[in-house]
Design a protein around this motif. Structure first.
Motif, PDB file in Angstrom:
ATOM      1  N   LEU A   6       0.966  -1.236   0.094  1.00  0.00           N
ATOM      2  CA  LEU A   6       0.069   0.073  -0.165  1.00  0.00           C
ATOM      3  C   LEU A   6       0.858   1.382  -0.045  1.00  0.00           C
ATOM      4  O   LEU A   6       0.515   2.233  -0.549  1.00  0.00           O
ATOM      5  CB  LEU A   6      -0.857   0.129   1.229  1.00  0.00           C
ATOM      6  N   ALA A   7       1.904   1.159   0.611  1.00  0.00           N
ATOM      7  CA  ALA A   7       2.936   2.354   0.740  1.00  0.00           C
ATOM      8  C   ALA A   7       3.367   2.595  -0.737  1.00  0.00           C
ATOM      9  O   ALA A   7       3.571   3.782  -1.089  1.00  0.00           O
ATOM     10  CB  ALA A   7       3.937   2.189   1.708  1.00  0.00           C
ATOM     11  N   ASN A   8       3.995   1.679  -1.428  1.00  0.00           N
ATOM     12  CA  ASN A   8       4.379   1.797  -2.683  1.00  0.00           C
ATOM     13  C   ASN A   8       3.185   2.258  -3.779  1.00  0.00           C
ATOM     14  O   ASN A   8       3.391   3.169  -4.444  1.00  0.00           O
ATOM     15  CB  ASN A   8       4.923   0.586  -3.231  1.00  0.00           C
ATOM     16  N   ALA A   9       1.998   1.640  -3.698  1.00  0.00           N
ATOM     17  CA  ALA A   9       1.066   2.005  -4.453  1.00  0.00           C
ATOM     18  C   ALA A   9       0.783   3.510  -4.144  1.00  0.00           C
ATOM     19  O   ALA A   9       0.585   4.454  -5.107  1.00  0.00           O
ATOM     20  CB  ALA A   9      -0.244   1.245  -4.097  1.00  0.00           C
ATOM     21  N   THR A  10       0.671   4.062  -2.964  1.00  0.00           N
ATOM     22  CA  THR A  10       0.332   5.373  -2.528  1.00  0.00           C
ATOM     23  C   THR A  10       1.509   6.380  -3.443  1.00  0.00           C
ATOM     24  O   THR A  10       1.235   7.386  -3.596  1.00  0.00           O
ATOM     25  CB  THR A  10       0.509   5.516  -1.123  1.00  0.00           C
ATOM     26  N   LYS A  11       2.882   5.983  -3.256  1.00  0.00           N
ATOM     27  CA  LYS A  11       3.865   6.542  -3.551  1.00  0.00           C
ATOM     28  C   LYS A  11       3.767   6.942  -5.202  1.00  0.00           C
ATOM     29  O   LYS A  11       3.796   7.865  -5.404  1.00  0.00           O
ATOM     30  CB  LYS A  11       5.137   5.805  -3.377  1.00  0.00           C
ATOM     31  N   TYR A  12       3.133   6.014  -5.894  1.00  0.00           N
ATOM     32  CA  TYR A  12       3.229   5.761  -7.190  1.00  0.00           C
ATOM     33  C   TYR A  12       1.683   6.942  -7.553  1.00  0.00           C
ATOM     34  O   TYR A  12       2.054   7.818  -8.416  1.00  0.00           O
ATOM     35  CB  TYR A  12       2.986   4.524  -7.748  1.00  0.00           C
ATOM     36  N   ILE A  13       0.843   6.748  -6.838  1.00  0.00           N
ATOM     37  CA  ILE A  13      -0.344   7.675  -7.080  1.00  0.00           C
ATOM     38  C   ILE A  13       0.061   8.932  -6.936  1.00  0.00           C
ATOM     39  O   ILE A  13      -0.349   9.801  -7.623  1.00  0.00           O
ATOM     40  CB  ILE A  13      -1.583   7.071  -6.029  1.00  0.00           C
ATOM     41  N   LEU A  14       0.553   9.481  -5.653  1.00  0.00           N
ATOM     42  CA  LEU A  14       1.024  10.831  -5.417  1.00  0.00           C
ATOM     43  C   LEU A  14       1.923  11.265  -6.305  1.00  0.00           C
ATOM     44  O   LEU A  14       1.947  12.566  -6.495  1.00  0.00           O
ATOM     45  CB  LEU A  14       1.686  10.824  -4.056  1.00  0.00           C
ATOM     46  N   ARG A  15       2.874  10.534  -7.017  1.00  0.00           N
ATOM     47  CA  ARG A  15       4.000  11.179  -7.689  1.00  0.00           C
ATOM     48  C   ARG A  15       3.392  11.030  -9.419  1.00  0.00           C
ATOM     49  O   ARG A  15       4.003  11.539 -10.173  1.00  0.00           O
ATOM     50  CB  ARG A  15       5.481  10.785  -7.793  1.00  0.00           C
ATOM     51  N   ALA A  56       1.227   1.524  -9.730  1.00  0.00           N
ATOM     52  CA  ALA A  56       0.340   1.623  -8.444  1.00  0.00           C
ATOM     53  C   ALA A  56      -0.931   0.454  -8.447  1.00  0.00           C
ATOM     54  O   ALA A  56      -0.842  -0.237  -7.253  1.00  0.00           O
ATOM     55  CB  ALA A  56      -0.450   3.108  -8.394  1.00  0.00           C
ATOM     56  N   ILE A  57      -1.548   0.171  -9.526  1.00  0.00           N
ATOM     57  CA  ILE A  57      -2.386  -0.985  -9.629  1.00  0.00           C
ATOM     58  C   ILE A  57      -1.459  -2.110  -9.510  1.00  0.00           C
ATOM     59  O   ILE A  57      -2.278  -3.242  -8.888  1.00  0.00           O
ATOM     60  CB  ILE A  57      -3.056  -0.970 -11.213  1.00  0.00           C
ATOM     61  N   TRP A  58      -0.162  -2.176 -10.030  1.00  0.00           N
ATOM     62  CA  TRP A  58       0.395  -3.533  -9.664  1.00  0.00           C
ATOM     63  C   TRP A  58       0.456  -3.828  -8.384  1.00  0.00           C
ATOM     64  O   TRP A  58       0.412  -4.937  -7.855  1.00  0.00           O
ATOM     65  CB  TRP A  58       1.673  -3.504 -10.630  1.00  0.00           C
ATOM     66  N   TYR A  59       0.983  -2.895  -7.585  1.00  0.00           N
ATOM     67  CA  TYR A  59       1.190  -3.008  -6.093  1.00  0.00           C
ATOM     68  C   TYR A  59      -0.003  -3.237  -5.372  1.00  0.00           C
ATOM     69  O   TYR A  59      -0.097  -4.170  -4.532  1.00  0.00           O
ATOM     70  CB  TYR A  59       1.847  -1.927  -5.352  1.00  0.00           C
ATOM     71  N   LEU A  60      -1.346  -2.491  -5.957  1.00  0.00           N
ATOM     72  CA  LEU A  60      -2.608  -3.118  -5.303  1.00  0.00           C
ATOM     73  C   LEU A  60      -2.870  -4.306  -5.703  1.00  0.00           C
ATOM     74  O   LEU A  60      -3.412  -5.117  -4.830  1.00  0.00           O
ATOM     75  CB  LEU A  60      -3.663  -2.177  -5.823  1.00  0.00           C
ATOM     76  N   ASN A  61      -2.545  -4.993  -6.706  1.00  0.00           N
ATOM     77  CA  ASN A  61      -3.035  -6.250  -7.127  1.00  0.00           C
ATOM     78  C   ASN A  61      -2.103  -7.320  -6.370  1.00  0.00           C
ATOM     79  O   ASN A  61      -2.521  -8.316  -5.764  1.00  0.00           O
ATOM     80  CB  ASN A  61      -2.770  -6.654  -8.517  1.00  0.00           C
ATOM     81  N   ARG A  62      -0.844  -6.856  -5.952  1.00  0.00           N
ATOM     82  CA  ARG A  62      -0.077  -7.827  -5.098  1.00  0.00           C
ATOM     83  C   ARG A  62      -0.591  -7.581  -3.756  1.00  0.00           C
ATOM     84  O   ARG A  62      -0.636  -8.780  -3.146  1.00  0.00           O
ATOM     85  CB  ARG A  62       1.324  -7.215  -5.154  1.00  0.00           C
ATOM     86  N   PHE A  63      -1.237  -6.786  -3.247  1.00  0.00           N
ATOM     87  CA  PHE A  63      -1.767  -6.664  -1.907  1.00  0.00           C
ATOM     88  C   PHE A  63      -3.030  -7.530  -1.843  1.00  0.00           C
ATOM     89  O   PHE A  63      -3.107  -8.459  -0.849  1.00  0.00           O
ATOM     90  CB  PHE A  63      -2.057  -5.137  -1.565  1.00  0.00           C
ATOM     91  N   LEU A  64      -3.779  -7.402  -2.899  1.00  0.00           N
ATOM     92  CA  LEU A  64      -4.919  -8.392  -2.788  1.00  0.00           C
ATOM     93  C   LEU A  64      -4.667  -9.636  -3.039  1.00  0.00           C
ATOM     94  O   LEU A  64      -5.319 -10.638  -2.415  1.00  0.00           O
ATOM     95  CB  LEU A  64      -5.954  -7.788  -3.919  1.00  0.00           C
ATOM     96  N   GLU A  65      -3.662 -10.043  -3.770  1.00  0.00           N
ATOM     97  CA  GLU A  65      -3.219 -11.446  -4.167  1.00  0.00           C
ATOM     98  C   GLU A  65      -2.881 -12.128  -2.816  1.00  0.00           C
ATOM     99  O   GLU A  65      -3.220 -13.267  -2.270  1.00  0.00           O
ATOM    100  CB  GLU A  65      -2.451 -11.681  -5.228  1.00  0.00           C
ATOM    101  N   GLY A  66      -2.146 -11.378  -1.853  1.00  0.00           N
ATOM    102  CA  GLY A  66      -1.511 -11.937  -0.806  1.00  0.00           C
ATOM    103  C   GLY A  66      -2.799 -12.064   0.375  1.00  0.00           C
ATOM    104  O   GLY A  66      -2.587 -12.926   0.923  1.00  0.00           O
ATOM    105  N   ARG A  67      -3.547 -11.411   0.276  1.00  0.00           N
ATOM    106  CA  ARG A  67      -4.748 -11.421   1.361  1.00  0.00           C
ATOM    107  C   ARG A  67      -5.696 -12.486   0.754  1.00  0.00           C
ATOM    108  O   ARG A  67      -6.200 -13.266   1.474  1.00  0.00           O
ATOM    109  CB  ARG A  67      -5.651 -10.179   1.183  1.00  0.00           C
ATOM    110  N   LYS A  68      -5.838 -12.697  -0.573  1.00  0.00           N
ATOM    111  CA  LYS A  68      -6.622 -13.905  -1.022  1.00  0.00           C
ATOM    112  C   LYS A  68      -5.961 -15.063  -0.664  1.00  0.00           C
ATOM    113  O   LYS A  68      -6.761 -16.109  -0.396  1.00  0.00           O
ATOM    114  CB  LYS A  68      -6.625 -13.723  -2.705  1.00  0.00           C
ATOM    115  N   ASP A  69      -4.653 -15.411  -0.661  1.00  0.00           N
ATOM    116  CA  ASP A  69      -3.956 -16.422  -0.390  1.00  0.00           C
ATOM    117  C   ASP A  69      -3.793 -16.707   1.274  1.00  0.00           C
ATOM    118  O   ASP A  69      -3.357 -17.634   1.673  1.00  0.00           O
ATOM    119  CB  ASP A  69      -2.507 -16.403  -0.636  1.00  0.00           C
ATOM    120  N   GLY A  70      -4.322 -16.105   1.812  1.00  0.00           N
ATOM    121  CA  GLY A  70      -4.321 -15.985   3.156  1.00  0.00           C
ATOM    122  C   GLY A  70      -3.251 -15.546   4.023  1.00  0.00           C
ATOM    123  O   GLY A  70      -3.145 -15.778   5.200  1.00  0.00           O
TER     124      GLY A  70
END
Length: 73
Positions: free
Chosen positions: A31-40, A55-69
């Motif tokens: 989420l930090a990296n996604a935020t960084k890319y959005i803000l710049r 930013a979308i790439w980092y958000l997808n990685r975040f969601l994938e991690g949550r999906k896998d438990g």
């Protein structure tokens, strides 16, 4: 004089830096990296598309991690 190491202009906006927002909200890695890319987006380069896609790439990685438990970082 510009300080591209400690205070890069493309991470500043209205007196805040991306790192200030990230730390204030306690964002994890993805989420930090996604935020960084959005803000710049549109500041480091004229076309914001690459930063938004990253930013979308980092958000997808975040969601994938949550999906896998895995705990989201």
């Amino acid at each position: 004089m510009t300080d591209n190491v400690n205070h890069p202009q493309h991470y500043k906006g209205n007196g805040l830096e991306a790192i200030d927002v990230i730390e204030a909200f306690g964002l994890g890695f993805y989420l930090a990296n996604a935020t960084k890319y959005i803000l710049r987006a549109g500041k480091k380069t004229e076309d914001p598309s690459t930063d938004i896609k990253k930013a979308i790439w980092y958000l997808n990685r975040f969601l994938e991690g949550r999906k896998d438990g895995k705990p989201a970082e």
